[in-house]
Write an enzyme that holds these catalytic residues in place. Structure first.
Site, PDB file in Angstrom:
ATOM      1  N   GLU A  56      -6.076   7.883   3.961  1.00  0.00           N
ATOM      2  CA  GLU A  56      -5.164   7.264   2.994  1.00  0.00           C
ATOM      3  C   GLU A  56      -4.294   8.329   2.310  1.00  0.00           C
ATOM      4  OE1 GLU A  56      -8.105   3.444   2.123  1.00  0.00           O
ATOM      5  OE2 GLU A  56      -7.704   4.842   0.498  1.00  0.00           O
ATOM      6  N   LYS A  82      -1.341  -0.255  -8.990  1.00  0.00           N
ATOM      7  CA  LYS A  82      -0.616  -1.337  -8.308  1.00  0.00           C
ATOM      8  C   LYS A  82       0.533  -1.898  -9.161  1.00  0.00           C
ATOM      9  CE  LYS A  82      -4.669  -2.642  -5.573  1.00  0.00           C
ATOM     10  NZ  LYS A  82      -5.458  -3.775  -5.023  1.00  0.00           N
ATOM     11  N   HIS A  99      -6.330   0.552  -6.667  1.00  0.00           N
ATOM     12  CA  HIS A  99      -7.054   0.691  -5.396  1.00  0.00           C
ATOM     13  C   HIS A  99      -7.727   2.047  -5.392  1.00  0.00           C
ATOM     14  CE1 HIS A  99      -7.954   1.015  -1.105  1.00  0.00           C
ATOM     15  NE2 HIS A  99      -7.534   2.273  -1.228  1.00  0.00           N
ATOM     16  N   ASN A 111      -5.290  -6.633  -9.081  1.00  0.00           N
ATOM     17  CA  ASN A 111      -6.447  -5.980  -9.722  1.00  0.00           C
ATOM     18  C   ASN A 111      -6.183  -4.519 -10.086  1.00  0.00           C
ATOM     19  OD1 ASN A 111      -6.554  -4.980  -7.156  1.00  0.00           O
ATOM     20  ND2 ASN A 111      -8.680  -5.521  -6.759  1.00  0.00           N
ATOM     21  N   TYR A 137      -3.025  -1.571   4.695  1.00  0.00           N
ATOM     22  CA  TYR A 137      -4.041  -2.629   4.619  1.00  0.00           C
ATOM     23  C   TYR A 137      -4.351  -3.248   5.981  1.00  0.00           C
ATOM     24  CZ  TYR A 137      -4.192  -2.607  -0.492  1.00  0.00           C
ATOM     25  OH  TYR A 137      -4.386  -2.269  -1.814  1.00  0.00           O
TER      26      TYR A 137
HETATM   27  P1  CMP Z   1      -8.078  -3.151  -2.682  1.00  0.00           P
HETATM   28  O1  CMP Z   1      -9.217  -2.296  -3.129  1.00  0.00           O
HETATM   29  O2  CMP Z   1      -6.726  -2.611  -2.831  1.00  0.00           O
HETATM   30  O3  CMP Z   1      -8.314  -3.536  -1.154  1.00  0.00           O
HETATM   31  C1  CMP Z   1      -7.987  -4.775  -0.602  1.00  0.00           C
HETATM   32  C2  CMP Z   1      -7.376  -5.688  -1.601  1.00  0.00           C
HETATM   33  O4  CMP Z   1      -7.297  -7.028  -1.211  1.00  0.00           O
HETATM   34  C3  CMP Z   1      -8.242  -5.731  -2.830  1.00  0.00           C
HETATM   35  O5  CMP Z   1      -8.150  -4.509  -3.518  1.00  0.00           O
HETATM   36  C4  CMP Z   1      -7.698  -6.933  -3.561  1.00  0.00           C
HETATM   37  O6  CMP Z   1      -6.601  -6.633  -4.383  1.00  0.00           O
HETATM   38  C5  CMP Z   1      -7.216  -7.784  -2.406  1.00  0.00           C
HETATM   39  N1  CMP Z   1      -8.043  -8.973  -2.293  1.00  0.00           N
HETATM   40  C6  CMP Z   1      -9.359  -9.018  -2.029  1.00  0.00           C
HETATM   41  N2  CMP Z   1      -9.782 -10.287  -2.017  1.00  0.00           N
HETATM   42  C7  CMP Z   1      -8.695 -11.060  -2.293  1.00  0.00           C
HETATM   43  C8  CMP Z   1      -8.490 -12.443  -2.424  1.00  0.00           C
HETATM   44  N3  CMP Z   1      -9.484 -13.315  -2.283  1.00  0.00           N
HETATM   45  N4  CMP Z   1      -7.247 -12.874  -2.706  1.00  0.00           N
HETATM   46  C9  CMP Z   1      -6.224 -11.988  -2.839  1.00  0.00           C
HETATM   47  N5  CMP Z   1      -6.371 -10.652  -2.713  1.00  0.00           N
HETATM   48  C10 CMP Z   1      -7.593 -10.192  -2.456  1.00  0.00           C
END
Ligand code: CMP
Length: 140
Positions: free
Chosen positions: A128, A11, A117, A114, A51
């Protein structure tokens, strides 16, 4: 368990901090092979489509804004049990809950930013991968 593929995204928080090599080292050390990889700027339409499942969630807007805020690296990873294996290597979605040694525990600053993904099922991995790769761009 047969060889399987999963889809990965490094990311914008990873590319911004110049961590793509460091994250790839963790992936490869875990025994996953990077068989497809491309650095792209995700468009708003691509991020919204990717998403879509989260579109009713309160963080959807923030998520799309973040994923389009800088370059990402889209990847296809291959290995035994790759979907589950990569989820183990990534660690919990919220880095505060991620286990020691995982990518998110090591590198991530928040649940929104984070670092990586990874697909949550083999079926989703196929969809995907198809959004971002042509078969000819994956060389196993
Ligand atoms: P990802 O695995 O990419 O799939 C969905 C994403 O939503 C997740 O990782 C996080 O980066 C994001 N996400 C999940 N919960 C939250 C939250 N409470 N606030 C912001 N982003 C979130």
């Amino acid at each position: 368990m047969a060889t399987e593929r999963t889809f990965s995204i490094l990311k914008p928080d990873a590319t911004k901090r110049n961590l793509t090599g460091a994250v790839n080292a963790v992936i490869e050390k875990a025994g996953l092979r990077i068989v497809g990889q491309r650095r792209i700027q995700m468009s708003q339409a691509q991020a919204e489509k990717f998403y879509e499942i989260h579109k009713e969630r309160p963080f959807f807007g923030e998520l799309v804004t973040f994923m389009t805020s800088g370059p990402v690296v889209v990847q296809v990873l291959e290995g035994e049990n790759a979907v589950a294996k990569y989820r183990e290597v990534m660690g919990a979605t919220n880095p505060a809950q991620a286990a020691e040694g995982t990518i998110r525990k090591t590198f991530s600053e928040s649940v929104g930013e984070n670092t990586v993904h990874g697909s949550d099922s083999a079926d989703n991995a196929k969809m995907e991968i198809a959004q971002f790769f042509q078969d000819s761009d994956i060389v196993g």
